[in-house]
Scaffold this motif. Structure first.
Motif, PDB file in Angstrom:
ATOM      1  N   THR A 192       0.879  -1.215   0.030  1.00 49.53           N
ATOM      2  CA  THR A 192       0.034  -0.073  -0.032  1.00 49.53           C
ATOM      3  C   THR A 192       0.906   1.215   0.150  1.00 49.53           C
ATOM      4  OG1 THR A 192      -0.121  -0.098   2.468  1.00 49.53           O
ATOM      5  CG2 THR A 192      -1.868  -1.223   1.206  1.00 49.53           C
ATOM      6  N   LYS A 241      10.195  -1.143  -7.230  1.00 52.53           N
ATOM      7  CA  LYS A 241       9.561  -0.210  -6.230  1.00 52.53           C
ATOM      8  C   LYS A 241       9.507   0.991  -6.439  1.00 52.53           C
ATOM      9  CE  LYS A 241       8.981  -1.962  -2.103  1.00 52.53           C
ATOM     10  NZ  LYS A 241       9.144  -2.726  -0.798  1.00 52.53           N
ATOM     11  N   CYS A 245      12.300 -12.978  -6.477  1.00 53.40           N
ATOM     12  CA  CYS A 245      12.729 -13.983  -5.875  1.00 53.40           C
ATOM     13  C   CYS A 245      11.573 -15.117  -6.117  1.00 53.40           C
ATOM     14  CB  CYS A 245      12.597 -13.832  -4.385  1.00 53.40           C
ATOM     15  SG  CYS A 245      13.958 -12.897  -3.886  1.00 53.40           S
ATOM     16  N   GLU A 273      11.354  -1.840   4.625  1.00 55.50           N
ATOM     17  CA  GLU A 273      11.479  -0.530   4.628  1.00 55.50           C
ATOM     18  C   GLU A 273      11.568   0.118   6.030  1.00 55.50           C
ATOM     19  OE1 GLU A 273       7.973  -0.143   2.705  1.00 55.50           O
ATOM     20  OE2 GLU A 273       8.635  -0.056   0.765  1.00 55.50           O
TER      21      GLU A 273
HETATM   22  N1  ATP Z   1      11.953  -9.421  -4.602  1.00 58.35           N
HETATM   23  C1  ATP Z   1      10.449  -9.996  -4.847  1.00 58.35           C
HETATM   24  N2  ATP Z   1      10.430 -10.853  -5.378  1.00 58.35           N
HETATM   25  C2  ATP Z   1       9.226 -11.400  -5.560  1.00 58.35           C
HETATM   26  N3  ATP Z   1       8.093 -10.712  -5.448  1.00 58.35           N
HETATM   27  C3  ATP Z   1       8.269  -9.587  -4.650  1.00 58.35           C
HETATM   28  C4  ATP Z   1       9.452  -9.012  -4.461  1.00 58.35           C
HETATM   29  N4  ATP Z   1       9.493  -7.821  -3.835  1.00 58.35           N
HETATM   30  C5  ATP Z   1       8.002  -7.612  -3.476  1.00 58.35           C
HETATM   31  N5  ATP Z   1       7.312  -8.568  -4.335  1.00 58.35           N
HETATM   32  C6  ATP Z   1       5.883  -8.883  -4.341  1.00 58.35           C
HETATM   33  O1  ATP Z   1       5.299  -7.618  -4.513  1.00 58.35           O
HETATM   34  C7  ATP Z   1       4.264  -7.247  -3.509  1.00 58.35           C
HETATM   35  C8  ATP Z   1       4.556  -5.864  -2.989  1.00 58.35           C
HETATM   36  O2  ATP Z   1       5.763  -5.670  -2.389  1.00 58.35           O
HETATM   37  P1  ATP Z   1       6.076  -5.003  -1.193  1.00 58.35           P
HETATM   38  O3  ATP Z   1       5.343  -5.673  -0.086  1.00 58.35           O
HETATM   39  O4  ATP Z   1       7.534  -4.896  -0.880  1.00 58.35           O
HETATM   40  O5  ATP Z   1       5.269  -3.382  -1.385  1.00 58.35           O
HETATM   41  P2  ATP Z   1       5.221  -2.121  -0.468  1.00 58.35           P
HETATM   42  O6  ATP Z   1       4.330  -1.227  -1.344  1.00 58.35           O
HETATM   43  O7  ATP Z   1       6.474  -1.805   0.146  1.00 58.35           O
HETATM   44  O8  ATP Z   1       4.344  -2.855   0.611  1.00 58.35           O
HETATM   45  P3  ATP Z   1       3.780  -2.091   2.009  1.00 58.35           P
HETATM   46  O9  ATP Z   1       2.610  -1.412   1.875  1.00 58.35           O
HETATM   47  O10 ATP Z   1       3.480  -3.487   2.896  1.00 58.35           O
HETATM   48  O11 ATP Z   1       4.992  -1.687   2.664  1.00 58.35           O
HETATM   49  C9  ATP Z   1       4.806  -8.526  -2.485  1.00 58.35           C
HETATM   50  O12 ATP Z   1       3.464  -8.774  -1.760  1.00 58.35           O
HETATM   51  C10 ATP Z   1       5.371  -9.691  -3.104  1.00 58.35           C
HETATM   52  O13 ATP Z   1       4.198 -10.236  -3.611  1.00 58.35           O
END
Ligand code: ATP
Length: 348
Positions: free
Chosen positions: A38, A56, A114, A244
């Motif tokens: 989110t 990201k 991954c 993070e």
């Molecule tokens: N290195 C990776 N390899 C495979 N899938 C990934 C990887 N990084 C993230 N994902 C996928 O992307 C989705 C979102 O990534 P992430 O949780 O890092 O985002 P975020 O916006 O920072 O989340 P949050 O709001 O919880 O901080 C994860 O739930 C996962 O399914």
């Protein structure tokens, strides 16, 4: 298949992030938005040559974020690199990162993709035995990460908080102050006035002085941030992601985020794995008090971030019941001198 990428600005940032990691947009054969987060916009990208990356993109410059969120993609890159250099625990490889010195929004992070899916998704379809094996494996990974110590102090490494503090108590109380200030900035109603919350937490904080060595803590390891895949001998962890909120601090803080839905003190498989890999943990009065302080802080973050992240009515109702109200109960008990209240969200 290449899914359409939001607006032009987001697309330009995605292209720039990929270029930073050495990929031209013309190489991209597949691009899809990854759900679950989110905070950032997250994309899974595949090149014609078969390389896979996750991009990201932090909220655009000018978007409302909490103070600790400024520069957190830089924090994530720091955590992933540190874990990779100093342990055998599986994490994505950092391919590129752009996080300004002052940690502004608008940054990007590119990592390897991954294998596996978030454990949260897989957990529903595996039995108790497989779950226990996975918790034990996780315990081992955590002990290895917590063996990594810092030499420069405690707290969040990103500059909005820098420099690191010489005492964990000082670092933690500053983190609490910061989220209370964020609540004021965003006009968020708290269970008690900010000044009272600050005073109650400060009055309970002497146990934090028992933490004298800064250790590497991920601090957001709920089941959605643990990737796992099925193998013939049962599920295995393939990566810890979304680092993070990482910091130099108290490993006991990790135990709270690792068990938002259950009681970690009864999580025998996790504790067995943790101890077998050299981790030391006891749930004495000090540790229980610290755990309650960390949970109060995480609840403050979860409640306050709902405003800038513009959560909808259903999620707000859930947060009110499972975060806002328990936080008020915890604060009241401390104010009455009754000590820490253990709380975790029941599953289901
Ligand atoms: N290195 C990776 N390899 C495979 N899938 C990934 C990887 N990084 C993230 N994902 C996928 O992307 C989705 C979102 O990534 P992430 O949780 O890092 O985002 P975020 O916006 O920072 O989340 P949050 O709001 O919880 O901080 C994860 O739930 C996962 O399914």
């Amino acid at each position: 298949m290449i899914e359409p990428v939001g607006d032009e600005c987001l697309r330009a940032r995605l292209v720039a992030a990929l270029e930073d990691a050495g990929f031209g947009w013309e190489q991209v054969a597949g691009c899809r938005r990854l759900g679950g987060g989110t905070f950032s916009d997250v994309y899974g990208v595949r090149t014609a040559e078969g390389a896979r990356a996750v991009v990201k993109l932090a909220p655009a410059t000018g978007s409302p974020v909490l103070r600790y969120e400024r520069g957190i993609l830089g924090t994530e890159a720091w955590y992933l690199r540190t874990v990779r250099e100093r342990t055998s625990v599986p994490v994505p490889t950092v391919l590129a990162v752009s996080a300004g010195d002052e940690g502004g929004p608008g940054d990007h992070l590119v990592t390897s993709e991954c294998p596996g899916v978030p454990w949260e998704e897989m957990a529903r379809s595996v039995g108790a035995e497989a779950r226990a094996a996975l918790r034990e494996e996780l315990g081992g990974h955590m002990a290895r990460v917590h063996a990594v110590t810092g030499t420069e102090g405690f707290g969040y490494p990103a500059l909005p908080f820098g420099p690191l503090r010489s005492s964990w108590r000082e670092a933690f109380l500053e983190m609490v102050d910061s989220v209370l200030d964020d609540a004021g900035r965003f006009g968020v109603t708290l269970p008690r006035p900010a000044g009272e919350i600050r005073d109650v937490i400060a009055a309970e904080s002497s146990s934090l002085d028992e933490v004298t060595t800064p250790r590497l803590v991920h601090w957001d390891l709920w089941d959605g941030n643990i990737l796992a895949e099925r193998r013939p001998d049962g599920p295995r962890i393939t990566a810890l992601i979304d680092a993070e909120r990482a910091l130099w601090g108290d490993p006991v803080a990790e135990l709270v985020s690792l068990a938002l839905f259950h009681d970690i003190t009864r999580d025998e498989p996790f504790l067995r794995g943790y101890r077998a890999a050299g981790g030391s943990v006891s749930f004495d009065a000090s540790a229980r008090n610290r755990m309650a302080l960390y949970r109060a802080y995480l609840y403050l973050i979860m409640w306050v971030e709902a405003r800038p992240r513009r959560f909808g009515a259903a999620q707000l109702a859930w947060l009110e019941r499972d975060v806002f109200e328990p936080l008020g109960v915890m604060l009241d008990a401390w104010a009455r001198g009754e000590g820490p209240v253990a709380h975790w969200w029941p599953r289901g």
